[in-house]
Write an enzyme that holds these catalytic residues in place. Structure first.
Site, PDB file in Angstrom:
ATOM      1  N   ASP A  67       0.806  -1.218   0.000  1.00  0.00           N
ATOM      2  CA  ASP A  67       0.000   0.000   0.000  1.00  0.00           C
ATOM      3  C   ASP A  67       0.843   1.273   0.000  1.00  0.00           C
ATOM      4  O   ASP A  67       2.060   1.236   0.194  1.00  0.00           O
ATOM      5  CB  ASP A  67      -0.970  -0.006   1.196  1.00  0.00           C
ATOM      6  CG  ASP A  67      -0.320  -0.497   2.487  1.00  0.00           C
ATOM      7  OD1 ASP A  67       0.922  -0.534   2.561  1.00  0.00           O
ATOM      8  OD2 ASP A  67      -1.053  -0.843   3.423  1.00  0.00           O
ATOM      9  N   ASN A 136      -8.031  -3.362  14.300  1.00  0.00           N
ATOM     10  CA  ASN A 136      -9.393  -3.633  13.825  1.00  0.00           C
ATOM     11  C   ASN A 136      -9.423  -4.746  12.771  1.00  0.00           C
ATOM     12  O   ASN A 136     -10.423  -4.957  12.115  1.00  0.00           O
ATOM     13  CB  ASN A 136     -10.028  -2.354  13.257  1.00  0.00           C
ATOM     14  CG  ASN A 136      -9.299  -1.840  12.014  1.00  0.00           C
ATOM     15  OD1 ASN A 136      -8.320  -2.435  11.561  1.00  0.00           O
ATOM     16  ND2 ASN A 136      -9.775  -0.743  11.457  1.00  0.00           N
ATOM     17  N   HIS A 138      -7.530  -4.898  10.059  1.00  0.00           N
ATOM     18  CA  HIS A 138      -7.195  -4.563   8.676  1.00  0.00           C
ATOM     19  C   HIS A 138      -5.892  -5.222   8.246  1.00  0.00           C
ATOM     20  O   HIS A 138      -4.998  -5.447   9.059  1.00  0.00           O
ATOM     21  CB  HIS A 138      -7.200  -3.045   8.430  1.00  0.00           C
ATOM     22  CG  HIS A 138      -6.051  -2.287   9.010  1.00  0.00           C
ATOM     23  ND1 HIS A 138      -6.219  -1.168   9.794  1.00  0.00           N
ATOM     24  CD2 HIS A 138      -4.715  -2.450   8.920  1.00  0.00           C
ATOM     25  CE1 HIS A 138      -5.034  -0.696  10.148  1.00  0.00           C
ATOM     26  NE2 HIS A 138      -4.106  -1.461   9.627  1.00  0.00           N
ATOM     27  N   GLU A 143      -9.901  -1.959   5.297  1.00  0.00           N
ATOM     28  CA  GLU A 143     -10.569  -1.738   6.573  1.00  0.00           C
ATOM     29  C   GLU A 143     -11.790  -2.657   6.691  1.00  0.00           C
ATOM     30  O   GLU A 143     -12.245  -3.214   5.698  1.00  0.00           O
ATOM     31  CB  GLU A 143     -11.032  -0.274   6.652  1.00  0.00           C
ATOM     32  CG  GLU A 143      -9.916   0.744   6.494  1.00  0.00           C
ATOM     33  CD  GLU A 143      -8.987   0.828   7.701  1.00  0.00           C
ATOM     34  OE1 GLU A 143      -9.149   0.038   8.654  1.00  0.00           O
ATOM     35  OE2 GLU A 143      -8.087   1.683   7.692  1.00  0.00           O
TER      36      GLU A 143
HETATM   37  C1  F6R Z   1       1.349  -1.500   6.203  1.00  0.00           C
HETATM   38  C2  F6R Z   1       0.041  -2.126   6.295  1.00  0.00           C
HETATM   39  C3  F6R Z   1      -0.780  -2.140   7.540  1.00  0.00           C
HETATM   40  C4  F6R Z   1       0.021  -2.524   8.781  1.00  0.00           C
HETATM   41  C5  F6R Z   1      -0.878  -2.497  10.023  1.00  0.00           C
HETATM   42  C6  F6R Z   1      -0.094  -2.766  11.291  1.00  0.00           C
HETATM   43  O1  F6R Z   1       1.881  -1.604   4.913  1.00  0.00           O
HETATM   44  O2  F6R Z   1      -0.383  -2.616   5.313  1.00  0.00           O
HETATM   45  O3  F6R Z   1      -1.850  -3.022   7.374  1.00  0.00           O
HETATM   46  O4  F6R Z   1       0.569  -3.780   8.613  1.00  0.00           O
HETATM   47  O5  F6R Z   1      -1.491  -1.250  10.135  1.00  0.00           O
HETATM   48  O6  F6R Z   1       0.772  -1.694  11.516  1.00  0.00           O
HETATM   49  P1  F6R Z   1       1.885  -1.728  12.654  1.00  0.00           P
HETATM   50  O7  F6R Z   1       2.886  -2.757  12.214  1.00  0.00           O
HETATM   51  O8  F6R Z   1       2.482  -0.349  12.635  1.00  0.00           O
HETATM   52  O9  F6R Z   1       1.203  -2.091  13.906  1.00  0.00           O
END
Ligand code: F6R
Length: 242
Positions: A67, A136, A138, A143
């Site tokens: 992303d 959540n 994701h 989301e």
């Molecule tokens: C990042 C991504 C997100 C993260 C998720 C967890 O490229 O796709 O889905 O993997 O938000 O983020 P952290 O590792 O910062 O807790």
């Protein structure tokens, strides 16, 4: 799902790096799907250490990030493009041509999304996709409520996700409102998935992933339908669960 528990974040990072390096060393050519965020930082740092010490070559690796924010250019320190260069690409033998991240600055975001899908298809798909998980549920920026059929698309970020990422920005209003993300179905097409989970703040999400229903309200639940998922997590993330 294979579950590997480690003592702490450091051990999780080491194990994840070893896992990825092993695949790189045993494949003539490999397409890696990569994630940003706090969770994989230690893994990338272990990969860099290994590159410096044991010289694992990235010559035959292609990378595809999950992303990118819409509206942040490559030079913006919070863009995922910048993150990847700073935390991995600049420290290993990989050229810019080998790395792919959706372009969140393009005038036509729809076209970028479609082009990303075509690129993945043309390059033979992702062999190993590295994932983190949001509280959540994701994955990528998919989301709750995102269709399991979704492919690479533009998303409006949930307020909870913007809040979680606000720590990287000087103020909340600087946190982008939109992003481009591989869709759930894009992620599921990966031949193999490696999910990393660390810290007690993720333990509710892990519990939901293991014991909750498989539905779009909790995007990561879809991983239960994939044939080849490994989860590496530390004790705190698995606390009271396994
Ligand atoms: C990042 C991504 C997100 C993260 C998720 C967890 O490229 O796709 O889905 O993997 O938000 O983020 P952290 O590792 O910062 O807790």
């Amino acid at each position: 799902m294979r579950i590997l528990e480690t003592k702490n974040y450091q051990e999780m990072s080491q194990l994840a790096a070893e896992y990825i390096i092993e695949k790189i060393r045993h494949s003539a050519q490999i397409n890696l799907g990569l994630a940003t965020g706090s969770t994989p930082l230690g893994t990338y740092s272990e990969m860099i250490k290994d590159f410096e010490k044991d010289e694992t070559s990235y010559q035959h690796v292609r990378t595809f990030n999950l992303d990118e924010y819409v509206g942040l250019d490559n030079k913006h320190p919070n863009s995922y493009n910048y993150f990847m260069r700073e935390n991995l690409f600049n420290h290993i033998n990989i050229t810019e041509e080998q790395t792919h991240i959706p372009n969140g600055m393009a005038a036509n975001i729809e076209k970028v999304c479609q082009g990303y899908e075509e690129l993945l298809e043309k390059q033979g798909g992702i062999d190993l996709q590295l994932l983190g998980i949001g509280k959540n549920g994701h994955i990528g920026f998919n989301e709750p409520g995102t269709s399991f059929e979704s492919i690479t698309h533009k998303v409006k970020l949930a307020q909870s996700t913007r809040l979680a990422n606000a720590r990287f920005f000087t103020s909340m209003d600087k946190v982008p409102t939109h992003a481009i993300t591989m869709g759930i179905s894009t992620i599921l097409r990966s031949k193999e998935i490696l999910l990393l989970v660390s810290g007690e703040e993720k333990s509710e999400a892990v519990k939901q992933l293991f014991y909750g229903p498989i539905n779009e309200n909790f995007p990561a639940s879809v991983l239960n339908t994939h044939q080849n998922v490994t989860i590496i997590g530390d004790k705190k993330a698995f606390a009271g669960i396994i």
